[in-house]
Design an enzyme around this catalytic site. Structure first.
Site, short mmCIF file in Angstrom:
data_model
loop_
_atom_site.label_atom_id
_atom_site.label_comp_id
_atom_site.label_asym_id
_atom_site.label_seq_id
_atom_site.Cartn_x
_atom_site.Cartn_y
_atom_site.Cartn_z
N THR A 77 0.94 -1.28 0.04
CA THR A 77 0.01 -0.05 0.00
C THR A 77 0.87 1.25 -0.02
O THR A 77 0.71 2.12 -0.89
CB THR A 77 -0.90 0.00 1.35
N ALA A 205 5.73 -8.58 1.94
CA ALA A 205 6.21 -9.79 2.47
C ALA A 205 5.23 -10.67 2.76
O ALA A 205 5.10 -12.01 2.62
CB ALA A 205 7.34 -9.68 3.71
N THR A 245 13.02 5.01 10.93
CA THR A 245 14.18 4.11 11.47
C THR A 245 13.99 2.83 10.80
O THR A 245 12.90 2.25 10.77
CB THR A 245 14.26 3.96 12.98
N CYS A 331 -10.76 -7.54 -0.04
CA CYS A 331 -10.27 -6.12 0.66
C CYS A 331 -11.58 -5.19 1.15
O CYS A 331 -11.39 -4.34 2.06
CB CYS A 331 -9.26 -5.54 -0.10
#
Ligand SMILES: *Cc1c(COP(=O)(O)O)cnc(C)c1O
Length: 389
Positions: A77, A205, A245, A331
């Site tokens: 996204t 992933a 980070t 979705c």
């Protein structure tokens, strides 16, 4: 009495379990190697940075890119948003026209719709009844002010694979950037950003046995160099394109998940395809069942069917205690709107509702497929009798 059994999981387009080998690779980076990859002054930082670097190399190599072209994001996204809004903003003075497909994921359609509110023009190309793009339509849609074409690699509902190389070549010929949402495709079909002329590619992933919350965007650096306006500003991570980070354990997980998928891609996809074909053979025999999407240009693990003459809601209710599948669109299954993908393939609202998406994956067995086939035969047969009676 035996323990309550959970339904058989056949919803691998929604998400997949994390492979234990991926978990194993990630674990040390939560505890021992917890350093910030940006800490350049001590060993803790170096360890984390080395792991991030390795993951970046694995990912780049798998799609024939170079490591500097991989930008880590929170998933597909975010990668899609960065690609589409980032290009739109960076090429604002060149043009304000974008081309995409009606069957794209909402993570492409919604950024495009947002850009329309800012004055951009978006062409939403229709698809043929088998879900494939019409390449002549694409050519006709390209204009002098077109800055981006965004066409998905594999559809998340019907599994249809778009002809990436043909699309990429047409975009390259016209000097238009080509982005592809490869969330469902990566690790399952060959992706080659050189041969397929891809300028931006989104991945995630959790559709390939990695963790949720991590993905990446490939951004071409030469021939041509893609300019992107960052959508997150801060510490200047990822060459300024995505501040924040770096999430080392998740990045390690993404790299390991893709490494495993690529190592075994041919064999695994053949096994999954055989299971899918076995399920289709059984379901095809049920009256009223038809296949959605192209028969062969589709993901090995995807089966999407419509069942004419039964009530879609009743069908899902009848199946869900035994099989975890999606109906309509996963979705937006919270909503009762019929799938925009099935509608683009020319389905009526009623038939779109009476549709099921099976997503077969790494951990499914033949015994499970046979059970699911029997459950479907029984449930659909019973529902049809209700309708006919
Ligand atoms: C799952 C999916 C996404 C969203 O990916 P996230 O990593 O969950 O944000 C985008 N596009 C397609 C085609 C998908 O299947």
């Amino acid at each position: 009495m035996t323990r309550n059994k959970r339904p058989i999981y056949l919803d691998c387009h929604a998400t997949t379990p994390v492979d234990p080998q991926v978990v194993e690779a990630m674990l040390p980076f939560f505890t021992d190697h917890f350093g910030n990859p940006s800490s350049i002054s001590h060993q803790y930082g170096w360890e984390a940075e080395a792991a991030v670097k390795q993951s970046r190399e694995i990912i780049a190599q798998g799609i024939r890119a170079v490591p500097e072209e991989i930008v880590f994001t929170s998933g597909a996204t975010e990668a899609n948003n960065l690609a589409i809004k980032g290009v739109a903003e960076a090429y604002f003075s060149k043009g304000r026209h974008i081309v995409t497909l009606q069957t794209e994921h909402s993570a492409v359609l919604d950024p495009c719709a947002y850009l329309e509110t800012l004055g951009f023009e978006v062409t939403y190309l229709p698809v043929c009844s088998d879900g494939l793009i019409d390449l002549e339509d694409l050519e006709r849609s390209l204009r002098d002010d077109t800055v981006l074409v965004s066409i998905m690699a594999a559809n998340n509902e019907v599994g249809v694979l778009q002809p990436l190389a043909e699309i990429g070549q047409r975009c390259r010929d016209r000097g238009v950037l080509f982005h592809t949402d490869a969330a469902q495709a990566i690790g399952k079909i060959d992706l080659d950003v050189q041969a397929q002329c891809i300028d931006l590619l989104s991945m995630t992933a959790h559709k390939v046995y990695g963790p949720k919350g991590i993905g990446a965007l490939y951004v071409r650096r030469r021939n041509p160099r893609v300019n992107l306006a960052p959508q997150l500003h801060g510490g200047g991570h990822e060459r300024g394109l995505r501040s924040g980070t770096l999430y080392t354990p998740q990045i390690v997980g993404l790299g390991r998940a893709l490494e495993l998928a690529w190592q075994n891609q041919t064999h695994e996809q053949a096994r999954i395809r055989a299971l899918r074909d076995r399920l289709w053979q059984a379901l095809e025999a049920i009256p009223g069942v038809s296949l959605n999407g192209h028969r062969t240009h589709r993901l090995a693990g995807n089966l999407n069917i419509s069942v004419d003459g039964v009530d879609g809601q009743a069908l899902l209710l009848g199946l869900r205690s035994q099989v975890a599948v999606s109906s309509g669109s996963a979705c937006s299954s919270a909503s009762t709107a019929p799938s925009h993908v099935l509608k683009a393939l020319g389905h009526s609202d009623k038939l779109a509702h009476a549709s099921l998406r099976f997503g077969i994956g790494r951990f499914n067995t033949q015994a499970e497929i046979d059970q699911v086939a029997a459950i479907c035969q029984e449930t659909m047969g019973a529902l049809r009798q209700v309708v006919m009676g």
